[in-house]
Every structure is written in structure tokens, then in C-alpha cells.
Design an enzyme around this catalytic site. Structure first.
Site, mmCIF file in Angstrom:
data_model
loop_
_atom_site.group_PDB
_atom_site.id
_atom_site.type_symbol
_atom_site.label_atom_id
_atom_site.label_comp_id
_atom_site.label_asym_id
_atom_site.label_seq_id
_atom_site.Cartn_x
_atom_site.Cartn_y
_atom_site.Cartn_z
ATOM 1 N N LEU A 1 0.820 -1.219 0.000
ATOM 2 C CA LEU A 1 0.000 0.000 0.000
ATOM 3 C C LEU A 1 0.851 1.265 0.000
ATOM 4 C CD1 LEU A 1 -2.629 -1.289 2.569
ATOM 5 C CD2 LEU A 1 -2.964 -1.005 0.104
ATOM 6 N N SER A 2 2.170 1.117 0.217
ATOM 7 C CA SER A 2 3.024 2.309 0.262
ATOM 8 C C SER A 2 2.970 3.141 -1.015
ATOM 9 C CB SER A 2 4.477 1.926 0.549
ATOM 10 O OG SER A 2 4.576 1.464 1.860
ATOM 11 N N THR B 1 9.813 -3.721 2.416
ATOM 12 C CA THR B 1 8.791 -4.501 3.092
ATOM 13 C C THR B 1 9.155 -5.984 3.073
ATOM 14 O OG1 THR B 1 6.401 -4.789 3.377
ATOM 15 C CG2 THR B 1 7.192 -4.646 1.100
ATOM 16 N N LYS C 1 13.103 -6.769 5.334
ATOM 17 C CA LYS C 1 13.354 -5.733 6.340
ATOM 18 C C LYS C 1 14.608 -5.988 7.183
ATOM 19 C CE LYS C 1 8.589 -4.138 6.976
ATOM 20 N NZ LYS C 1 7.539 -3.806 7.942
ATOM 21 N N ASN D 1 12.542 -0.303 7.362
ATOM 22 C CA ASN D 1 11.487 -0.208 6.342
ATOM 23 C C ASN D 1 11.631 1.037 5.467
ATOM 24 O OD1 ASN D 1 10.564 1.839 7.994
ATOM 25 N ND2 ASN D 1 8.428 1.239 7.888
ATOM 26 N N ASP E 1 8.030 2.191 11.272
ATOM 27 C CA ASP E 1 6.923 1.518 11.984
ATOM 28 C C ASP E 1 6.966 1.874 13.473
ATOM 29 O OD1 ASP E 1 5.377 0.149 10.111
ATOM 30 O OD2 ASP E 1 6.806 -1.508 10.010
ATOM 31 N N GLY F 1 6.035 -11.209 15.682
ATOM 32 C CA GLY F 1 6.663 -11.157 14.362
ATOM 33 C C GLY F 1 7.284 -9.789 14.091
ATOM 34 N N TYR G 1 -5.496 -2.894 9.391
ATOM 35 C CA TYR G 1 -6.012 -1.665 8.770
ATOM 36 C C TYR G 1 -7.228 -1.915 7.870
ATOM 37 C CZ TYR G 1 -2.800 -3.719 5.410
ATOM 38 O OH TYR G 1 -2.140 -4.614 4.602
#
Ligand code: NAP
Length: 299
Positions: free
Chosen positions: A31-32, A77, A81, A102, A118, A143, A241
């Protein structure tokens, strides 16, 4: 400004357009690009962010090649990472605390600095919660998102964190990796996730952070915590989200608590990345509108 005016402001892509990249595998669902390109458009920046999916073996070649070709900055991503870390010249505080990156900023001298925005994203989620002292927190999951949440919770002043994970050994590994390091002075406890451990630890907590994928579309009717365990003064930060609100956030609010969704988290990490790359304060509302508009079309 209307959407039509904003569109007029967007410069056409030419040879002068600065190119930013996201590395992921797969990268098609990331989605970035959506939120960063919305921010570029709102700011009238002559820039674009596009996706690349290098093979794990080709990661360093892809990184060096893009940088040599003038790439202006990168988002990293899953699954790269941590793999990208040794390829960088330096790490910011958030990347050192988590051992994961990230966002890569490229200096004028070509030096590559890794950040983990993040962490900043979770910290900004705290700013959306009511200001009150919170000592104990419970985090679900161990995670990648959990690492960032641990570093952020320590910075936000949490003093005791119980990490509840389906695979207890993974929670133990996270504690071993972060206790006294990225977690700062915060006390960490690794716990196997069960109905009993959840009820026990939530009873003492002032904050619940969900970093498991439970509740994500298309399983939006699921929740990692039964509504009966939620209460006022047990605020929630949810990494999920989509849908927005999640069932967890909805149930927490119904119980009288405050809840912040993964939409806030994802926007906040993008806002901070844009500050590192361009030094701009991006139009958060434009980024949010692009994200929620896109996600709602796909529901
Ligand atoms: P990850 O590294 O794969 O970790 C997932 C964690 O969730 C693991 O600890 C796993 O437990 C646990 N888990 C998975 N399925 C579960 C289930 N059914 N019940 C209980 N626990 C379960 O994933 P991640 O990168 O941390 O991402 C986690 C979620 O956060 C994803 O949905 C991701 O989209 C979201 N996220 C959102 C943002 C944001 O900006 N909003 C940022 C990062 C991540 P085991 O160890 O037992 O496998």
C-alpha cells in the site's frame, strides 16, 4: 482544494521526475505506493514511487543498481526488512532498536541510512490515545510488527510488557533479542497464548496491542480478543487496517476504551518516511483519503 485542482498540480512524469522505490516480495499488494504517491501529488512534488520485487539473492544488486541509477529513496517490506540491514552504511535509532529497516534514506554523498518508521507509526498511535499513565501492556504476536511495537512501547513509557504468542518460543526469542536493548528499561515477559493467559494478563493491563493478522479482511468478523475481556481503561492499538474499524477496535470502543486502528499506524509510518526523504510535512489527509478510498473500493 478539490480533487480536480490537486490532479492539475501533479507534474507529468518526465526525465526530471525523481523515482522512489519499494522492495518487497510479493510487492503487488503493497500500500506504500498508494499513500506516498498521494502525498507527492498533494505536495506538487515531481516524484513517483514504484514497486520492485528482487529475488532474495538479487537484493543487494538491485539496491546498488537503483542507488547508482539515482533512486531518491526506498521503502522496504516483507521479506527484506532484516536482510537489507547489513547492506546499509548506517542505522537510525529506530532501526538499531528493532534490527529491521522499512525506510532507506539516500544522502547527497550516496550514503544509505536505514530507519524503521513503523516504530514512529506506533508512537503516533499513542498520541491518539487519551493521555494517562500506563504501566502494563499486553502485546499479541511476536513477528515483524511486534518488534517495532516493542521499541515504541518502551519509548512511550510502558514499564511491563507481556508478549503473548501462539508459538511461545517465538515470543521468547523476541524477548531475548530485545530485553535491555531495543526494549530499553521495559520489563518483558514471553507467554504462550491461551484463553487463560489472555484473561490473566489483560486483567492487569492498561493497553493491548494486536500485531497478529487476526481480524484482517476477508476475515473481518474475527477478533484476537473476546469482547468480554475488553473494558474501559484497556486501550487498544491494532495493526490491522482493513476493515477500519476492526472488530477488536469496535468492541474496545463499545466497552468504553479508546482504540486506534492500523490505518493510523500505516499513515504515520509513511509520514515519517517522507520527512526523511524530502524533509516535508506531507498532507496526511490526502494520504489517508487515498488509502481508505482504495480499501473501501475493494471491500
Ligand atoms: P509476522 O511477522 O508474520 O507475525 C505474525 C504474528 O502473528 C506471529 O507472531 C504469529 O504467531 C501471529 N499469528 C498469526 N496468525 C495467528 C492466529 N491465527 N492466531 C494467533 N496468532 C497468530 O507478521 P507481521 O509482519 O508482524 O504483521 C502482522 C500483521 O500486522 C499483518 O496483518 C500486517 O499486515 C499488519 N501490519 C500492519 C502495519 C501497519 O502499518 N498498520 C505494519 C506492520 C504490520 P506464530 O509465531 O505462532 O506464527
Amino acid at each position: 482544494m478539490s480533487a480536480a485542482d490537486q490532479t492539475k498540480k501533479v507534474p507529468p512524469i518526465t526525465g526530471a521526475t525523481r523515482v522512489f522505490a519499494i522492495f518487497g516480495r510479493p510487492v503487488g499488494h503493497a500500500l506504500s505506493p498508494l499513500i506516498h504517491n498521494a502525498a507527492f501529488a498533494a505536495a506538487g512534488e515531481d516524484a513517483v514511487l514504484v514497486g520492485f520485487s528482487p529475488s532474495p539473492k538479487g537484493l543487494e544488486t538491485a539496491l546498488r543498481g537503483l542507488v547508482a541509477a539515482g533512486c531518491a529513496g526506498l521503502t522496504i517490506t516483507i521479506p527484506f526488512k532484516t536482510e537489507i540491514v547489513p547492506m546499509l552504511d548506517e542505522l537510525g535509532d529506530s532501526a538499531r532498536a528493532t534490527g529491521a529497516v522499512n525506510t532507506v534514506a539516500i544522502g547527497k554523498d550516496g550514503r544509505l541510512t536505514g530507519h524503521n518508521t513503523d516504530v514512529d507509526g506506533v508512537l503516533r498511535c499513542f498520541e491518539r490515545l487519551p493521555k494517562r499513565p500506563r504501566e502494563r501492556a499486553v502485546m499479541l504476536g511476536a513477528g515483524g510488527a511486534a518488534r517495532a511495537a516493542v521499541a515504541a512501547m518502551s519509548r512511550a513509557g510502558i514499564s511491563q510488557l507481556a508478549i503473548l504468542n501462539r508459538t511461545q518460543a517465538k515470543a521468547e526469542a523476541l524477548v531475548a533479542e530485545m530485553a535491555g536493548k531495543g526494549a530499553g528499561p521495559m520489563m518483558l515477559e514471553a507467554v504462550g497464548l491461551s484463553d487463560q493467559s489472555l484473561a490473566h494478563h489483560l486483567a492487569e493491563a492498561a493497553l493491548l496491542v494486536n500485531t497478529t493478522p487476526v481480524g484482517m479482511y476477508p476475515r473481518g468478523d474475527e477478533t484476537p480478543v473476546p469482547a468480554a475481556l475488553l473494558r474501559e481503561r484497556l486501550d487498544v492499538i491494532d495493526a490491522i487496517y482493513r476493515p477500519d474499524p476492526t472488530r477488536l477496535c469496535h468492541d474496545a470502543r463499545s466497552a468504553g476504551a479508546a482504540a486506534v486502528s492500523g490505518v493510523d499506524w500505516i499513515i504515520a509510518q509513511g509520514v515519517v518516511a517522507l520527512k526523511y526523504w524530502l524533509g516535508i510535512e506531507p498532507d496526511e489527509a490526502a494520504m489517508r483519503a487515498a488509502l481508505t478510498g482504495f480499501l473501501s473500493q475493494r471491500n
